[in-house]
Design a protein around this motif. Structure first.
Motif, mmCIF file in Angstrom:
data_model
loop_
_atom_site.group_PDB
_atom_site.id
_atom_site.type_symbol
_atom_site.label_atom_id
_atom_site.label_comp_id
_atom_site.label_asym_id
_atom_site.label_seq_id
_atom_site.Cartn_x
_atom_site.Cartn_y
_atom_site.Cartn_z
ATOM 1 N N PHE A 254 0.815 -1.649 0.522
ATOM 2 C CA PHE A 254 -0.665 0.269 -0.131
ATOM 3 C C PHE A 254 0.708 1.255 -0.381
ATOM 4 N N ALA A 255 1.706 1.174 -1.132
ATOM 5 C CA ALA A 255 2.732 2.576 -1.319
ATOM 6 C C ALA A 255 3.535 2.830 -0.691
ATOM 7 N N ARG A 256 3.483 2.094 0.416
ATOM 8 C CA ARG A 256 4.862 1.932 0.560
ATOM 9 C C ARG A 256 6.870 3.034 0.688
ATOM 10 N N THR A 257 6.636 1.314 -0.560
ATOM 11 C CA THR A 257 8.304 1.614 -1.333
ATOM 12 C C THR A 257 8.380 2.660 -2.042
ATOM 13 N N ASP A 321 -8.686 4.759 -2.236
ATOM 14 C CA ASP A 321 -8.983 5.703 -2.282
ATOM 15 C C ASP A 321 -7.900 6.787 -2.094
ATOM 16 N N TYR A 322 -7.852 7.406 -1.079
ATOM 17 C CA TYR A 322 -6.805 8.624 0.127
ATOM 18 C C TYR A 322 -5.637 7.850 -0.946
ATOM 19 N N ILE A 323 -5.052 6.834 -1.308
ATOM 20 C CA ILE A 323 -3.965 6.350 -1.395
ATOM 21 C C ILE A 323 -3.912 7.999 -2.985
ATOM 22 N N LEU A 328 0.159 9.061 -2.799
ATOM 23 C CA LEU A 328 0.962 8.293 -1.424
ATOM 24 C C LEU A 328 2.203 7.593 -2.167
ATOM 25 N N VAL A 329 1.685 7.217 -3.284
ATOM 26 C CA VAL A 329 3.172 6.806 -3.825
ATOM 27 C C VAL A 329 4.427 6.907 -4.370
ATOM 28 N N GLN A 330 3.390 8.827 -5.251
ATOM 29 C CA GLN A 330 4.802 9.183 -5.423
ATOM 30 C C GLN A 330 5.249 9.535 -4.287
ATOM 31 N N ASN A 331 4.083 10.511 -3.638
ATOM 32 C CA ASN A 331 5.442 10.625 -2.118
ATOM 33 C C ASN A 331 6.471 10.133 -1.615
ATOM 34 N N ALA A 332 5.822 8.632 -1.771
ATOM 35 C CA ALA A 332 6.994 8.018 -0.799
ATOM 36 C C ALA A 332 7.747 7.747 -1.400
ATOM 37 N N PRO A 407 7.721 5.730 8.073
ATOM 38 C CA PRO A 407 6.564 6.882 8.917
ATOM 39 C C PRO A 407 5.135 6.648 7.565
ATOM 40 N N PRO A 408 4.489 6.999 8.327
ATOM 41 C CA PRO A 408 3.176 7.441 7.251
ATOM 42 C C PRO A 408 3.788 8.284 6.443
ATOM 43 N N LEU A 409 2.899 7.793 5.292
ATOM 44 C CA LEU A 409 3.232 8.513 3.786
ATOM 45 C C LEU A 409 3.126 9.650 3.504
ATOM 46 N N ILE A 410 2.279 10.665 4.358
ATOM 47 C CA ILE A 410 1.905 11.639 3.911
ATOM 48 C C ILE A 410 2.689 12.849 4.687
ATOM 49 N N ILE A 411 3.865 12.240 5.192
ATOM 50 C CA ILE A 411 5.029 12.718 5.461
ATOM 51 C C ILE A 411 5.678 14.519 4.686
ATOM 52 N N THR A 412 6.462 15.131 5.398
ATOM 53 C CA THR A 412 6.581 16.084 4.287
ATOM 54 C C THR A 412 7.934 16.518 4.169
ATOM 55 N N LYS A 413 8.250 17.503 3.173
ATOM 56 C CA LYS A 413 9.939 17.539 2.730
ATOM 57 C C LYS A 413 10.355 18.064 4.032
#
Length: 432
Positions: A254-257, A321-323, A328-332, A407-413
């Motif tokens: 679920f998008a972690r990698t 849906d949220y991912i 979140l794939v791109q952010n991860a 971490p949560p995949l929503i973390i920021t720069k």
């Protein structure tokens, strides 16, 4: 944060001693009581705020108490919570349809349960039903759950509660290029650890074992990332001996990698795949999914009482849906590249960091002594100091010496910069 009376860490520890089985340990020598979460942040009973870089061990991929997800959960709780899946409800079949659409290749039919351990157990059962063979090959230092069979295919002694594993299980060397179990170097090794699987099949099994099971990235082994062609070589060997490939995505899914599922980084389609943890973003749900060819052999009665209940299924649909909607794939992928680059800069300054590895936002920094040996006591001290400064970071590894970032995949720069600066400051102060 609103002030409220909490019993506090000391009282919780006393109650644990009296009422909880002693197998359950807790993190930190001076632990805190967590009372609130919001997206990538946590708060303790004293009102102290923390940046969470562990996500409850890869569970809260979409963030703590994510309002978009919890709103849908609350709405479902008010309508229907449970009737058991022997009755017809809609959410779980819609979730199964969605999983068939987003999982790799021809994976199509799901079985829902509540925990990663159940999913692993079910996948191994399905492999035996399909193949008619109960023999299993697993990887050294893998971890696949807390049930008897899950512990038996776990190649980490500390996680085997029962000293005697189930028979018919064989362990192959794991693809750890930093501490190669075969004392080879990649790529000159030509995937010797994968080739060892064929030797095992020929010498220690009936010649056609039912399944080979592996985590795409070995989490508890210390964020061990196999080299790029590893799983393709493994799949070629398994197909030669009619052995199913079971991929455990419980931690990596679920998008972690930087992909929805980690195995997609290796361009391989498993025969069966397990998932849990982040699927529910804190709501208990898990599943194993297989191709129709494999799944359709599971015809004898089978069910999981709470598996795919309306609330957990609604949560999982909201997670998917949220991912997608929040990329979140791109952010991860982007934040993971930033984190590893920063850790490698720290590695140049701080010799205590022996290796940095990972994919997306599943990353590890291995702590070592000057002679290269594992340094868990140094890591524990560093993690305690970081906790006191408002950063929650995990640990794993065979020697418990790998600083783990999941971490949560929503973390920021800015979040990544903050944690890198904090690690640098602590290591500098401790002259490491």
């Amino acid at each position: 944060m609103e002030k409220k009376h909490y019993i506090g860490p000391e009282a919780i520890i006393e109650k644990k001693k009296k009422y909880i089985m002693p197998c359950l340990a807790h993190f930190y020598s001076n632990p805190q009581q967590m009372v609130k979460g919001s997206m990538q942040y946590l708060w303790d009973s004293n009102g102290k705020k923390y940046l969470d870089m562990y996500a409850g061990v890869s569970v809260m991929n979409c963030g703590h108490c994510n309002p978009e997800i919890t709103a849908k959960i609350k709405e479902q709780v008010d309508k229907l919570q449970h009737v058991c899946n022997i009755y017809l409800t809609e959410n779980f079949v819609n979730l199964a349809e969605k999983l068939a659409a987003v999982t790799p290749g021809d994976l199509q039919k799901s079985f829902f349960c509540s925990t990663g351990s159940e999913a692993t157990e079910g996948a191994l059962l399905l492999a035996e039903v399909y193949s008619g063979n109960s023999e299993i090959i697993a990887l050294r230092q893998g971890l696949h759950g807390r049930t008897k069979l899950g512990m038996s295919v776990t190649g980490l002694t500390m996680w085997r509660t029962a000293p005697t594993p189930v028979g018919g299980i064989h362990f192959a060397p794991n693809p750890n290029c930093y501490r190669c179990p075969m004392n080879r170097k990649f790529p000159e090794c030509d995937y010797a650890c994968a080739n060892a699987i064929e030797d095992l099949i020929k010498t220690a099994t009936s010649g056609h074992p039912g399944a080979f099971i592996a985590e795409t990235i070995q989490g508890n082994a210390g964020c061990v990332v196999p080299p790029k062609g590893y799983f393709k070589r493994v799949k070629e060997i398994l197909e030669k001996y009619n052995t199913l490939l079971i991929i455990d995505e419980v931690q990596t899914g679920f998008a972690r990698t930087g992909k929805l599922f980690a195995i997609e980084n290796y361009d391989v389609v498993p025969d069966i795949m397990c998932m849990a943890k982040a699927l529910g973003n804190g709501t208990p749900i898990s599943a194993f999914i297989a191709s129709s060819k494999v799944a359709d052999t599971y015809t004898r009665p089978g069910a999981s009482t709470l598996g795919g209940n309306p609330v957990s299924s609604e949560a999982a649909l909201a997670v998917l849906d949220y991912i997608e909607e929040h990329k979140l794939v791109q952010n991860a992928q982007e934040r993971g590249e930033q984190l590893r680059a920063g850790l490698r800069e720290l590695q140049k300054k701080h010799p205590v960091i022996g290796d940095v590895r990972g994919l997306g936002l599943m990353d590890g920094a291995e702590f070592i002594h000057a002679d290269g040996s594992e340094a868990p006591e140094i890591l524990d001290d560093v993690l305690e100091t970081l906790k006191d400064r408002g950063f929650i970071i995990g640990k794993n590894g065979v020697g418990r010496n790998v600083m783990a970032f999941q971490p949560p995949l929503i973390i920021t720069k800015e979040n990544v910069d903050d944690v890198l600066n904090a690690v640098d400051m602590v290591l500098t102060e401790k002259n490491l």
